[in-house]
Design an enzyme around this catalytic site. Structure first.
Site, mmCIF file in Angstrom:
data_model
loop_
_atom_site.group_PDB
_atom_site.id
_atom_site.type_symbol
_atom_site.label_atom_id
_atom_site.label_comp_id
_atom_site.label_asym_id
_atom_site.label_seq_id
_atom_site.Cartn_x
_atom_site.Cartn_y
_atom_site.Cartn_z
ATOM 1 N N CYS A 132 -2.362 7.978 4.044
ATOM 2 C CA CYS A 132 -2.281 7.713 2.612
ATOM 3 C C CYS A 132 -3.604 7.947 1.904
ATOM 4 O O CYS A 132 -3.617 8.251 0.709
ATOM 5 C CB CYS A 132 -1.801 6.283 2.371
ATOM 6 S SG CYS A 132 -2.769 5.034 3.249
ATOM 7 N N GLU B 241 0.869 -1.178 0.000
ATOM 8 C CA GLU B 241 0.000 0.000 0.000
ATOM 9 C C GLU B 241 0.902 1.223 0.000
ATOM 10 O O GLU B 241 1.653 1.456 0.944
ATOM 11 C CB GLU B 241 -0.940 0.046 1.197
ATOM 12 C CG GLU B 241 -1.904 1.217 1.056
ATOM 13 C CD GLU B 241 -2.919 1.327 2.169
ATOM 14 O OE1 GLU B 241 -2.858 2.340 2.895
ATOM 15 O OE2 GLU B 241 -3.734 0.423 2.318
#
Length: 529
Positions: free
Chosen positions: A298, A264
């Site tokens: 994020c 990720e």
């Protein structure tokens, strides 16, 4: 705040106990060993504590220890493995104030955002403890010869999983990926980020109290270049969360060993406000999605595209909601927004904003440091007039900054949202959820939230979470969040007769081929799949 940001209950003795979980081979220590790593507290820039720096040999020893005990853990009934995870769940909720103190001390985030980590990890623990049996259950499939060939697909653990996690969510990203790996029967070696090592070590001690055998979850600390590289070179699967640049290196290194990796990575996440949106709700949701955790996540929103007919009204409401946020450093819930975590992150935010303003952008609210509150505080900032070529337009800021743009048609908004190479998360605000759903299918992002900024998808643990494009590979959460830590194995059992010609010889083979061809034609006529 007291004079020091260090929580009063955290003693040197406790820190020594936690640091004992760092896997180091004392017999290999020498004059060339790295010096211990000392992070600084964002609230006051005071040193936190010295954490041992591991060597590549330490990583090798940690993986070897984990590998030695993993088969016994894999052979432990799933209900017992799940029981350890549920016991951890209960202890985590019982002692959440302690870990929230550590998270705030190491990251500088507001307490509510620290609590969100606790809530998310508890949800993950409960989910996989309860659903692992379903996710990992053997799956019977049709065999080669119906009635004579019995086939099932089973899930077996990878072995030793390496987890490399970042500083911005030390509990959620550091532990949330470990729990399903352990539940699936793997051992784990985690590289704790040097900024937030105490949160990880406290959690490892809690997991031991919950009943996890010592060797099954090893902790190593030190620089990514040394420790992270050694970990990727030793484990059977890598779970990495961090920057796209580092993710590429991890993926390349794992690929050379034919080892799987889940990544990720970064994002430059868009939010679309359609003409029919509830302006007040959309502005409030944008503020949460952009400025939670001081923008250091994020999936946070950095680009906001607003229909031109409601642009002025939305802009005014967004500025009002942003200005109302309370900045502060305290171990209670009195502050909405905390500090940036590091001087490097503070500098990156300041550089993006100052550079944009120098090139013609306008600050609608924020845009300045707040040293009166703390050395790394920066006001939540909304920019207007941002254009391509500006760093804040093209690059991930990873801070409390968003840029506002107007658009004219839904197709234009989708095109703008899909600009760039990232594809992690997106958001659409509209009273017409059906039309918003149609738009969502055209947006290149692993998650699209409708009438929510980011939390709805991320908090739905049964749904996968991850990115497209430069935002990564694989998913956490849901079925893939645990199955990725396993190998699919096919087990086929043949009954009554062996497959193939009964005996050698041209005539026997020809009869077998004719008979089999007839069977294939019959199955086609019967529409057997």
């Amino acid at each position: 705040m007291t004079r020091s940001s260090r929580p009063a209950w955290v003693t040197d003795e406790l820190i020594a106990q936690w640091c004992a979980w760092v896997r180091q081979d004392a017999s290999r220590r020498g004059p060339d060993s790295a010096e211990p790593v000392t992070a600084v507290a964002p609230f006051d820039l005071a040193p936190i504590t010295a954490v041992p720096a591991c060597t590549p040999q330490d990583v090798t020893a940690a993986v070897a220890g984990a590998r030695a005990d993993q088969p016994e853990w894999a052979g432990t009934p799933l209900r017992r493995r799940a029981g350890v995870v549920l016991a951890f769940h209960d202890l985590l909720l019982e002692r959440q104030d302690q870990v929230m103190d550590l998270i705030q001390w190491e990251t500088g985030k507001a307490r509510y955002h620290a609590w969100q980590e606790v809530a998310q990890v508890a949800a993950i623990a409960r989910h996989y403890a309860r659903r692992a049996r379903h996710y990992l259950a053997p799956h019977p499939v049709r065999g080669m010869v119906p009635g004579l060939t019995k086939v099932k697909e089973v899930r077996v653990p990878k072995g030793v999983v390496g987890v490399i996690s970042p500083w911005n969510y030390p509990l959620y990203l550091g532990v949330g990926d470990v729990l399903p790996a352990l539940t699936a029967g793997n051992a784990v070696v985690s590289k704790a980020d040097s900024q937030t090592a105490l949160t990880m070590l406290w959690t490892r001690a809690l997991m031991a109290e919950a009943g996890l055998p010592d060797e099954l979850w090893q902790i190593v600390t030190g620089t990514g270049a040394v420790v992270g590289t050694a970990l990727v070179d030793a484990v059977d699967f890598v779970c990495f969360t961090g920057s796209t640049a580092t993710g590429r290196i991890v993926a390349e290194r794992a690929a050379r060993r034919l080892v799987g990796a889940s990544l990720e990575l970064g994002g430059k996440n868009p939010l679309i406000v359609r003409e029919d949106a509830d302006i007040t709700a959309a502005a409030a949701g944008t503020v949460v999605a952009a400025f939670a955790n001081t923008g250091q996540m994020c999936i946070h929103i950095e680009r906001v595209y607003v229909h031109e007919k409601i642009y002025d009204a939305f802009r005014a409401e967004l500025v009002r909601a942003t200005r109302a946020l309370r900045l502060g450093q305290s171990y209670d819930y009195s502050a909405d927004i905390g500090s940036l975590t590091s001087a490097a992150q503070f500098e990156a935010v300041e550089t993006h904003v100052d550079g944009a303003v120098a090139e013609g952008a306008t600050v609608l609210v924020g845009g300045r440091a707040r040293p009166d509150i703390g050395p790394l505080f920066y006001e939540p900032t909304v920019l207007e007039g941002v254009t391509p070529g500006m760093a804040v337009c093209d690059e991930e800021t990873f801070g409390p900054v968003l840029s506002l743009y107007a658009y004219g048609a839904d197709s234009e908004a989708v095109g703008l949202a899909n600009q760039g190479t990232y594809g992690l998360s997106a958001s659409i605000w509209s009273k017409d959820s059906h039309e918003a759903g149609r738009m969502a299918m055209r947006i290149r992002a692993g998650s699209v939230n409708i009438n929510d900024g980011a939390a709805a998808a991320a908090g739905s643990i049964e749904a996968g979470m991850g990115g497209m494009g430069d935002s990564g590979l694989g998913r956490r959460h849901g079925a893939e969040g645990i199955r990725k830590y396993t190998e699919s194995q096919t087990v086929a059992t043949q009954r009554l007769l062996p497959l193939g010609p009964p005996k050698p010889g041209q005539s026997a083979v020809e009869r077998f081929v004719r008979r089999t061809n007839g069977q294939l034609a019959m199955l086609r006529r019967l529409r057997v799949r």
